[in-house]
Design a protein around this motif. Structure first.
Motif, mmCIF file in Angstrom:
data_model
loop_
_atom_site.group_PDB
_atom_site.id
_atom_site.type_symbol
_atom_site.label_atom_id
_atom_site.label_comp_id
_atom_site.label_asym_id
_atom_site.label_seq_id
_atom_site.Cartn_x
_atom_site.Cartn_y
_atom_site.Cartn_z
ATOM 1 N N GLY A 216 0.804 -1.221 0.000
ATOM 2 C CA GLY A 216 0.000 0.000 0.000
ATOM 3 C C GLY A 216 0.834 1.266 0.000
ATOM 4 O O GLY A 216 2.057 1.229 0.169
ATOM 5 N N HIS A 217 0.170 2.382 -0.200
ATOM 6 C CA HIS A 217 0.849 3.669 -0.170
ATOM 7 C C HIS A 217 1.372 3.973 1.231
ATOM 8 O O HIS A 217 0.745 3.648 2.232
ATOM 9 C CB HIS A 217 -0.107 4.777 -0.618
ATOM 10 N N LYS A 218 2.526 4.615 1.292
ATOM 11 C CA LYS A 218 3.168 4.960 2.561
ATOM 12 C C LYS A 218 3.515 6.443 2.582
ATOM 13 O O LYS A 218 3.453 7.135 1.565
ATOM 14 C CB LYS A 218 4.446 4.125 2.750
ATOM 15 N N LEU A 219 3.908 6.921 3.762
ATOM 16 C CA LEU A 219 4.282 8.310 3.936
ATOM 17 C C LEU A 219 5.677 8.392 4.539
ATOM 18 O O LEU A 219 5.980 7.719 5.530
ATOM 19 C CB LEU A 219 3.291 9.024 4.863
ATOM 20 N N GLY A 220 6.526 9.220 3.924
ATOM 21 C CA GLY A 220 7.881 9.416 4.431
ATOM 22 C C GLY A 220 8.032 10.788 5.065
ATOM 23 O O GLY A 220 7.282 11.715 4.779
ATOM 24 N N CYS A 251 9.834 12.416 1.126
ATOM 25 C CA CYS A 251 9.586 13.275 2.285
ATOM 26 C C CYS A 251 8.347 14.136 2.048
ATOM 27 O O CYS A 251 8.321 14.948 1.124
ATOM 28 C CB CYS A 251 10.805 14.159 2.544
ATOM 29 N N GLN A 252 7.353 13.977 2.898
ATOM 30 C CA GLN A 252 6.150 14.810 2.854
ATOM 31 C C GLN A 252 6.186 15.887 3.943
ATOM 32 O O GLN A 252 5.708 17.002 3.735
ATOM 33 C CB GLN A 252 4.895 13.947 3.027
ATOM 34 N N VAL A 253 6.742 15.517 5.093
ATOM 35 C CA VAL A 253 6.788 16.421 6.251
ATOM 36 C C VAL A 253 8.212 16.467 6.797
ATOM 37 O O VAL A 253 8.878 15.435 6.882
ATOM 38 C CB VAL A 253 5.831 15.943 7.367
ATOM 39 N N ILE A 254 8.665 17.671 7.146
ATOM 40 C CA ILE A 254 9.917 17.826 7.882
ATOM 41 C C ILE A 254 9.556 18.135 9.330
ATOM 42 O O ILE A 254 8.929 19.160 9.621
ATOM 43 C CB ILE A 254 10.781 18.967 7.309
ATOM 44 N N TYR A 255 9.896 17.208 10.217
ATOM 45 C CA TYR A 255 9.621 17.396 11.638
ATOM 46 C C TYR A 255 10.845 18.005 12.337
ATOM 47 O O TYR A 255 11.984 17.655 12.012
ATOM 48 C CB TYR A 255 9.310 16.063 12.307
ATOM 49 N N ASP A 329 0.464 16.303 12.796
ATOM 50 C CA ASP A 329 -0.003 15.107 12.082
ATOM 51 C C ASP A 329 0.866 14.802 10.869
ATOM 52 O O ASP A 329 1.249 15.713 10.115
ATOM 53 C CB ASP A 329 -1.442 15.295 11.614
ATOM 54 N N LEU A 330 1.166 13.530 10.675
ATOM 55 C CA LEU A 330 1.839 13.104 9.448
ATOM 56 C C LEU A 330 0.791 13.004 8.361
ATOM 57 O O LEU A 330 -0.218 12.319 8.517
ATOM 58 C CB LEU A 330 2.514 11.744 9.648
ATOM 59 N N GLU A 331 1.008 13.706 7.264
ATOM 60 C CA GLU A 331 0.028 13.723 6.188
ATOM 61 C C GLU A 331 0.724 13.892 4.848
ATOM 62 O O GLU A 331 1.903 14.253 4.777
ATOM 63 C CB GLU A 331 -0.968 14.862 6.395
ATOM 64 N N LEU A 332 -0.034 13.644 3.792
ATOM 65 C CA LEU A 332 0.478 13.835 2.444
ATOM 66 C C LEU A 332 0.609 15.326 2.167
ATOM 67 O O LEU A 332 -0.320 16.099 2.412
ATOM 68 C CB LEU A 332 -0.466 13.189 1.430
ATOM 69 N N SER A 333 1.739 15.743 1.672
ATOM 70 C CA SER A 333 1.955 17.140 1.299
ATOM 71 C C SER A 333 1.304 17.404 -0.061
ATOM 72 O O SER A 333 0.826 16.476 -0.717
ATOM 73 C CB SER A 333 3.456 17.411 1.194
ATOM 74 N N PRO A 334 1.291 18.656 -0.520
ATOM 75 C CA PRO A 334 0.820 18.909 -1.890
ATOM 76 C C PRO A 334 1.745 18.298 -2.953
ATOM 77 O O PRO A 334 1.405 18.278 -4.126
ATOM 78 C CB PRO A 334 0.834 20.448 -1.984
ATOM 79 N N MET A 335 2.916 17.818 -2.519
ATOM 80 C CA MET A 335 3.913 17.209 -3.401
ATOM 81 C C MET A 335 4.479 18.224 -4.390
ATOM 82 O O MET A 335 4.257 19.405 -4.265
ATOM 83 C CB MET A 335 3.344 15.979 -4.122
ATOM 84 N N MET A 336 5.222 17.754 -5.368
ATOM 85 C CA MET A 336 5.817 18.585 -6.411
ATOM 86 C C MET A 336 6.627 19.744 -5.819
ATOM 87 O O MET A 336 6.509 20.891 -6.232
ATOM 88 C CB MET A 336 4.740 19.111 -7.360
ATOM 89 N N CYS A 337 7.459 19.417 -4.810
ATOM 90 C CA CYS A 337 8.363 20.392 -4.173
ATOM 91 C C CYS A 337 7.630 21.377 -3.272
ATOM 92 O O CYS A 337 8.064 22.524 -3.105
ATOM 93 C CB CYS A 337 9.194 21.134 -5.223
ATOM 94 N N ASN A 338 6.544 20.944 -2.690
ATOM 95 C CA ASN A 338 5.803 21.733 -1.702
ATOM 96 C C ASN A 338 5.752 20.914 -0.420
ATOM 97 O O ASN A 338 5.020 19.924 -0.334
ATOM 98 C CB ASN A 338 4.394 22.035 -2.209
#
Length: 419
Positions: A216-220, A251-255, A329-338
């Motif tokens: 399945g899809h995952k989040l980094g 990487c979707q989120v930088i903590y 919260d860990l979530e999907l970013s807008p992607m594409m360098c956002n």
């Protein structure tokens, strides 16, 4: 286009071919198993042909950026050295004698692969893994496939004709439930790559006794604790700019290990020019990627204007953006360098990330050497399965597992002889 019985057929012959497959599969299963050295040799030869540039024209036409990166990755993964190491790492030691109890590795039998379209070459590699475990493989191509998979798999059969009875490829659309159910009914296991909706659809499709092999899809994410340097931020930026945050390992989120929202603004201001520079050096070649980046950027801007939600600041750069968020919260970013920046104090790592259990995969870690083992231990207990330097988050390494499991071990069964 369809591959069956060692030949190619037009798509409109699907029902006729599916009707013949059960008897053909039964005949194949009644014969001697695949010679694994022949399989390895054929895969290695295919990798060398890809390395020689035979498929460069087709690869360069893919609607992706960095096609050479995908080519190099394919060449490495298909080499004899990599394949033999994979077999040794993932299957060695599973066949053993325990007195009168003998444990042996056997193929599942027939695997129905439902491949995702976000990684070029993945469909063909799924078939290679199925062959390396001695299985008969039925592959449903993703709709975005441009016939490169068909061309590569056809060549693999040409290199080793013994594989012809072990490979079936269909370009069936996902809406063809009747055709997919027929393929699923022929299978002992169903391997599916995709998001929650795709996984749920396959669960409804599969027979109760079928083994489901879900990818399945995952989040980094990246986690920064303590001091960090520009070189660390450059690694994050390079990863984001090259991969466009499109992979499960991206990487979707930088903590940041802090309770102070001010620290996030400092990080964002420092990171933005570094990210801009990386994006400028990795501009998309594909018009589809360019359009996607533009649409996502405008959509995200409108959503924030309308909702006025939890974002406490947006730093807009050329071709990229950084959102400083008030939540963790860990979530999907807008992607594409956002990318999103959030605070996550060390003491809150487990309660926060456990909310995303089942979706965790890759973490990029920036911390002192003295903190590294403790932080790795915490992340692994949360469900993370891979921790690397941020610039290496989407790299593939020899002998690594995928989503915390060795793929080949999911495509076999252990049988016992007890006399």
């Amino acid at each position: 286009m369809i591959i069956a019985f060692g030949k190619t057929f037009p798509s409109n012959m699907q029902n006729e071919i599916l009707f013949k497959m059960e008897s053909r599969i039964n005949r194949t299963l009644s014969q001697k198993p695949l010679n694994m050295q022949k399989v390895i040799t054929a895969i290695d030869k295919l990798g060398k042909e890809i390395a020689s540039g035979k498929y460069d024209e087709k690869i360069n036409k893919l609607l992706i950026d960095n096609p050479l990166k995908y080519k190099d990755m394919a060449v490495r993964m298909l080499s004899r050295e990599a394949v033999e190491a994979k077999l040794e790492t993932e299957l060695n030691g599973l066949s053993k004698d325990y007195g009168n109890v003998k444990a042996k590795i056997m193929p599942l039998g027939v695997i129905f692969h439902i491949a995702a379209g976000n990684v070029e070459g993945l469909p063909a590699y799924c078939v290679a893994e199925g062959l390396l475990t001695g299985n008969i493989n039925i592959l449903k191509l993703p709709q975005a496939d441009n016939n490169l998979s068909v061309e590569i798999i056809s060549r693999l059969i040409e290199l080793e004709p013994d594989l012809s009875d072990y490979i079936y490829v269909f370009d069936t659309p996902s809406a063809d439930i009747h055709g997919m159910r027929k393929m699923a009914d022929l299978a002992d296991g169903i391997s599916v790559w995709g998001g929650d909706e795709a996984i749920m659809a396959v669960r409804r499709l599969a027979a109760p006794a079928a083994k489901l092999i879900e990818w399945g899809h995952k989040l980094g994410f990246v986690y920064i604790s303590g001091m960090y340097h520009d070189s660390d931020l450059e690694g994050i930026a390079e990863h984001i700019a090259i991969m466009k945050q499109l992979l499960c390992s991206s990487c979707q989120v930088i903590y940041c290990d802090t309770e102070d929202i001010g620290d996030l603004h400092i990080l964002g201001q420092r990171f933005l020019p570094i990210l801009e520079k990386a994006v400028k050096s990795n501009l998309p070649n594909s018009i589809g990627t360019k359009a996607n980046m533009t649409i996502l950027g405008y959509t995200d801007m409108l959503e924030n204007l309308i909702s006025g939600n939890k974002n406490t600041g947006i730093l807009k750069g050329k071709g990229c953006s950084i959102k400083v968020c008030g939540d963790s919260d860990l979530e999907l970013s807008p992607m594409m360098c956002n990318v999103l920046i959030k605070k996550l104090p060390r003491k809150k790592i487990i309660p926060v990330l456990r909310k995303s259990k089942g979706y965790l995969q890759t973490a990029g870690l920036i911390c002192s050497d003295s903190d590294k083992q403790d932080l790795c231990s915490v992340f692994f207990r949360c469900g993370v399965t891979k921790i690397v330097k941020p610039r290496d988050m989407s790299e593939m390494f020899l002998n690594e597992a995928h989503d915390g499991q060795y793929a080949l071990s999911r495509y076999i069964k252990i049988v016992n002889e007890i006399f």
